[in-house]
Design a protein around this motif. Structure first.
Motif, PDB file in Angstrom:
ATOM      1  N   ALA A 154      34.354  -5.176 -12.090  1.00  0.00           N
ATOM      2  CA  ALA A 154      34.477  -5.750 -10.741  1.00  0.00           C
ATOM      3  C   ALA A 154      33.502  -5.087  -9.772  1.00  0.00           C
ATOM      4  O   ALA A 154      32.900  -5.750  -8.915  1.00  0.00           O
ATOM      5  N   HIS A 155      33.313  -3.764  -9.939  1.00  0.00           N
ATOM      6  CA  HIS A 155      32.392  -3.055  -9.057  1.00  0.00           C
ATOM      7  C   HIS A 155      30.957  -3.554  -9.263  1.00  0.00           C
ATOM      8  O   HIS A 155      30.224  -3.752  -8.289  1.00  0.00           O
ATOM      9  N   VAL A 156      30.552  -3.734 -10.494  1.00  0.00           N
ATOM     10  CA  VAL A 156      29.209  -4.240 -10.781  1.00  0.00           C
ATOM     11  C   VAL A 156      29.014  -5.622 -10.174  1.00  0.00           C
ATOM     12  O   VAL A 156      27.977  -5.931  -9.571  1.00  0.00           O
ATOM     13  N   GLN A 157      30.024  -6.484 -10.347  1.00  0.00           N
ATOM     14  CA  GLN A 157      29.942  -7.837  -9.808  1.00  0.00           C
ATOM     15  C   GLN A 157      29.887  -7.805  -8.272  1.00  0.00           C
ATOM     16  O   GLN A 157      29.145  -8.573  -7.644  1.00  0.00           O
ATOM     17  N   MET A 158      30.675  -6.903  -7.698  1.00  0.00           N
ATOM     18  CA  MET A 158      30.709  -6.806  -6.233  1.00  0.00           C
ATOM     19  C   MET A 158      29.357  -6.352  -5.684  1.00  0.00           C
ATOM     20  O   MET A 158      28.847  -6.927  -4.719  1.00  0.00           O
ATOM     21  N   THR A 159      28.759  -5.312  -6.290  1.00  0.00           N
ATOM     22  CA  THR A 159      27.476  -4.828  -5.792  1.00  0.00           C
ATOM     23  C   THR A 159      26.385  -5.867  -5.984  1.00  0.00           C
ATOM     24  O   THR A 159      25.458  -5.967  -5.165  1.00  0.00           O
ATOM     25  N   SER A 160      26.477  -6.675  -7.016  1.00  0.00           N
ATOM     26  CA  SER A 160      25.490  -7.730  -7.235  1.00  0.00           C
ATOM     27  C   SER A 160      25.582  -8.776  -6.126  1.00  0.00           C
ATOM     28  O   SER A 160      24.566  -9.207  -5.567  1.00  0.00           O
ATOM     29  N   VAL A 161      26.829  -9.180  -5.796  1.00  0.00           N
ATOM     30  CA  VAL A 161      27.022 -10.165  -4.724  1.00  0.00           C
ATOM     31  C   VAL A 161      26.577  -9.576  -3.379  1.00  0.00           C
ATOM     32  O   VAL A 161      25.900 -10.240  -2.569  1.00  0.00           O
ATOM     33  N   ALA A 162      26.946  -8.297  -3.133  1.00  0.00           N
ATOM     34  CA  ALA A 162      26.593  -7.650  -1.866  1.00  0.00           C
ATOM     35  C   ALA A 162      25.091  -7.535  -1.708  1.00  0.00           C
ATOM     36  O   ALA A 162      24.534  -7.728  -0.614  1.00  0.00           O
ATOM     37  N   SER A 163      24.388  -7.252  -2.796  1.00  0.00           N
ATOM     38  CA  SER A 163      22.938  -7.112  -2.742  1.00  0.00           C
ATOM     39  C   SER A 163      22.285  -8.432  -2.369  1.00  0.00           C
ATOM     40  O   SER A 163      21.360  -8.473  -1.539  1.00  0.00           O
ATOM     41  N   LYS A 164      22.752  -9.541  -2.969  1.00  0.00           N
ATOM     42  CA  LYS A 164      22.189 -10.853  -2.645  1.00  0.00           C
ATOM     43  C   LYS A 164      22.497 -11.237  -1.203  1.00  0.00           C
ATOM     44  O   LYS A 164      21.661 -11.819  -0.501  1.00  0.00           O
ATOM     45  N   ALA A 165      23.731 -10.887  -0.754  1.00  0.00           N
ATOM     46  CA  ALA A 165      24.095 -11.207   0.627  1.00  0.00           C
ATOM     47  C   ALA A 165      23.264 -10.407   1.614  1.00  0.00           C
ATOM     48  O   ALA A 165      22.811 -10.923   2.649  1.00  0.00           O
ATOM     49  N   ALA A 166      23.027  -9.123   1.297  1.00  0.00           N
ATOM     50  CA  ALA A 166      22.242  -8.270   2.196  1.00  0.00           C
ATOM     51  C   ALA A 166      20.800  -8.717   2.267  1.00  0.00           C
ATOM     52  O   ALA A 166      20.132  -8.537   3.303  1.00  0.00           O
ATOM     53  N   ASP A 167      20.276  -9.292   1.195  1.00  0.00           N
ATOM     54  CA  ASP A 167      18.908  -9.794   1.215  1.00  0.00           C
ATOM     55  C   ASP A 167      18.751 -10.928   2.227  1.00  0.00           C
ATOM     56  O   ASP A 167      17.695 -11.090   2.842  1.00  0.00           O
ATOM     57  N   LYS A 168      19.798 -11.724   2.368  1.00  0.00           N
ATOM     58  CA  LYS A 168      19.738 -12.854   3.307  1.00  0.00           C
ATOM     59  C   LYS A 168      20.094 -12.430   4.728  1.00  0.00           C
ATOM     60  O   LYS A 168      19.529 -12.932   5.692  1.00  0.00           O
ATOM     61  N   ASP A 169      21.062 -11.480   4.844  1.00  0.00           N
ATOM     62  CA  ASP A 169      21.506 -11.060   6.180  1.00  0.00           C
ATOM     63  C   ASP A 169      21.985  -9.623   6.073  1.00  0.00           C
ATOM     64  O   ASP A 169      22.995  -9.349   5.417  1.00  0.00           O
ATOM     65  N   ALA A 170      21.246  -8.707   6.715  1.00  0.00           N
ATOM     66  CA  ALA A 170      21.593  -7.294   6.609  1.00  0.00           C
ATOM     67  C   ALA A 170      22.966  -7.006   7.197  1.00  0.00           C
ATOM     68  O   ALA A 170      23.640  -6.051   6.804  1.00  0.00           O
ATOM     69  N   ASN A 171      23.422  -7.827   8.152  1.00  0.00           N
ATOM     70  CA  ASN A 171      24.723  -7.603   8.776  1.00  0.00           C
ATOM     71  C   ASN A 171      25.872  -8.159   7.945  1.00  0.00           C
ATOM     72  O   ASN A 171      27.037  -8.038   8.333  1.00  0.00           O
ATOM     73  N   ALA A 172      25.548  -8.763   6.797  1.00  0.00           N
ATOM     74  CA  ALA A 172      26.611  -9.344   5.970  1.00  0.00           C
ATOM     75  C   ALA A 172      27.428  -8.278   5.263  1.00  0.00           C
ATOM     76  O   ALA A 172      28.529  -8.553   4.768  1.00  0.00           O
ATOM     77  N   VAL A 173      26.896  -7.035   5.179  1.00  0.00           N
ATOM     78  CA  VAL A 173      27.635  -5.949   4.520  1.00  0.00           C
ATOM     79  C   VAL A 173      27.790  -4.814   5.507  1.00  0.00           C
ATOM     80  O   VAL A 173      26.995  -4.662   6.454  1.00  0.00           O
ATOM     81  N   ASP A 174      28.840  -3.987   5.316  1.00  0.00           N
ATOM     82  CA  ASP A 174      29.064  -2.884   6.257  1.00  0.00           C
ATOM     83  C   ASP A 174      28.124  -1.718   5.944  1.00  0.00           C
ATOM     84  O   ASP A 174      27.368  -1.734   4.970  1.00  0.00           O
ATOM     85  N   GLU A 175      28.207  -0.708   6.801  1.00  0.00           N
ATOM     86  CA  GLU A 175      27.272   0.407   6.698  1.00  0.00           C
ATOM     87  C   GLU A 175      27.429   1.192   5.394  1.00  0.00           C
ATOM     88  O   GLU A 175      26.440   1.564   4.766  1.00  0.00           O
ATOM     89  N   ASP A 176      28.653   1.447   4.995  1.00  0.00           N
ATOM     90  CA  ASP A 176      28.880   2.208   3.750  1.00  0.00           C
ATOM     91  C   ASP A 176      28.291   1.478   2.547  1.00  0.00           C
ATOM     92  O   ASP A 176      27.673   2.099   1.667  1.00  0.00           O
ATOM     93  N   LEU A 177      28.479   0.170   2.505  1.00  0.00           N
ATOM     94  CA  LEU A 177      27.974  -0.601   1.361  1.00  0.00           C
ATOM     95  C   LEU A 177      26.450  -0.664   1.396  1.00  0.00           C
ATOM     96  O   LEU A 177      25.794  -0.612   0.352  1.00  0.00           O
ATOM     97  N   ARG A 178      25.884  -0.743   2.637  1.00  0.00           N
ATOM     98  CA  ARG A 178      24.416  -0.739   2.727  1.00  0.00           C
ATOM     99  C   ARG A 178      23.848   0.580   2.197  1.00  0.00           C
ATOM    100  O   ARG A 178      22.837   0.597   1.510  1.00  0.00           O
TER     101      ARG A 178
END
Length: 345
Positions: free
Chosen positions: A273-297
């Motif tokens: 689940a962690h691997v899947q989550m970081t993959s989704v977060a990475s794609k979201a951050a590429d489109k919008d840096a504000n889509a993820v919180d500071e810790d995840l960035r």
């Protein structure tokens, strides 16, 4: 009957004692064999007798006395008489016929061939240098049919040549030169003709065992049986551990793939689940840096930096492998061969 009694009375005592001794040796040992001793010197036979003393008894007797002893014992033993031929000795042991055969084979040693003897195989003289200095010996080699010349101050054989074919008579000159070259075409030792063990007569063709192949076949059979047991899920004491490990791995994979929430698979499910989550977060951050919180960035940035740092190091390693120095290349080849030697024994 009178003639038979008259004949028996005139048998010398030493012959009767010899026959009795042969019978006693046969009856007191589990196995006895007949061996050929043609061409073996008495000194060699004595040495073989000493070498075998801890496991076997070697006895040389007249064929006629041996035949009488075997006939008097009866049962299947007289059938061994057909192996009496020319110079024959008896050997007695409590080991198996197979071990006896192996022991007798170990008594055989290379021996020079005499003039007038029949070559048992093609006699070959190999090309190459000898230890002989120039002199009359060069002509002796040539007159014996061995091509020789002078090279680097020594007599050398110019070419590999069959100097006597199997079945041909060995000439005197050739026999002399073969001995000087230490070429010994004969293998001299006790030649097993047959062995008797508990009513069964074994010929030498049955006693020859290639131990390395036999051992290899056993290993192969064990491996095949093990694989069959595991693949058919047939539990045995030798395979139960592998079967349980295989069942555990398969059940854990099923639990992960089916997302079954059990204690045994929770760690794997959380990691997945962690691997899947970081993959989704990475794609979201590429489109919008504000889509993820500071810790995840920060976590994504640290992972990206680690990956970027690994690329130059890997490239440098590849370049180093592609451009080795000439001297280092020699060493690496030698090391590689040494590694292969260690791997294959």
């Amino acid at each position: 009957m009178a003639e038979e009694r008259h004949h028996t009375e005139h048998v010398p005592k030493w012959k009767k004692d010899e026959i009795a001794n042969i019978k006693e040796l046969i009856q007191s040992h589990k196995v006895f064999g007949m061996v050929g001793i043609e061409g073996i010197l008495a000194t060699k036979i004595q040495k073989i007798r000493r070498d075998l003393k801890d496991v076997a008894v070697l006895k040389v007797s007249r064929n006629t006395l041996t035949e009488r002893a075997l006939n008097q014992l009866g049962e299947n033993i007289p059938e061994m008489n057909k192996y009496l031929d020319k110079q024959t000795a008896l050997v007695f042991t409590n080991e198996s016929p197979f071990k006896l055969y192996k022991l007798l084979e170990q008594t055989k040693t290379p021996s020079p061939i005499k003039a007038g003897a029949i070559a048992p195989m093609d006699i070959i003289v190999q090309k190459g240098p000898t230890s002989f200095p120039p002199g009359p010996i060069l002509g002796e080699f040539q007159s014996a049919g061995i091509p020789a010349s002078i090279e680097a101050g020594k007599v050398a054989i110019k070419e590999t040549k069959v100097v006597c074919k199997a079945g041909e008579v060995v000439p005197q000159k050739l026999a002399t030169m073969l001995a000087k070259l230490e070429i010994y075409p004969l293998i001299i030792g006790l030649d097993m003709r047959a062995a008797y063990d508990d009513g069964i007569i074994y010929g030498p063709e049955l006693l020859v065992i290639d131990e390395s192949k036999y051992f290899s076949d056993i290993i192969s059979a064990v491996q095949n049986a093990f694989n069959l047991s595991v693949n058919t899920a047939y539990p045995t004491s030798a395979t139960i551990g592998t079967l349980l490990a295989k069942a555990y791995a398969e059940s854990k994979n099923l639990g992960v793939n089916a997302v079954i929430l059990e204690p045994g698979v929770m760690d794997a499910l959380l990691a997945k689940a962690h691997v899947q989550m970081t993959s989704v977060a990475s794609k979201a951050a590429d489109k919008d840096a504000n889509a993820v919180d500071e810790d995840l960035r920060e976590a994504l940035g640290a992972a990206a930096n680690a990956a970027a740092a690994a690329v130059p190091a890997a490239a440098a390693e590849v370049k180093k492998e592609e451009e080795p120095e000439e001297e280092e290349d020699d060493h690496s080849e030698e090391d590689g061969m040494a590694g292969l030697g260690a791997l294959f024994g």
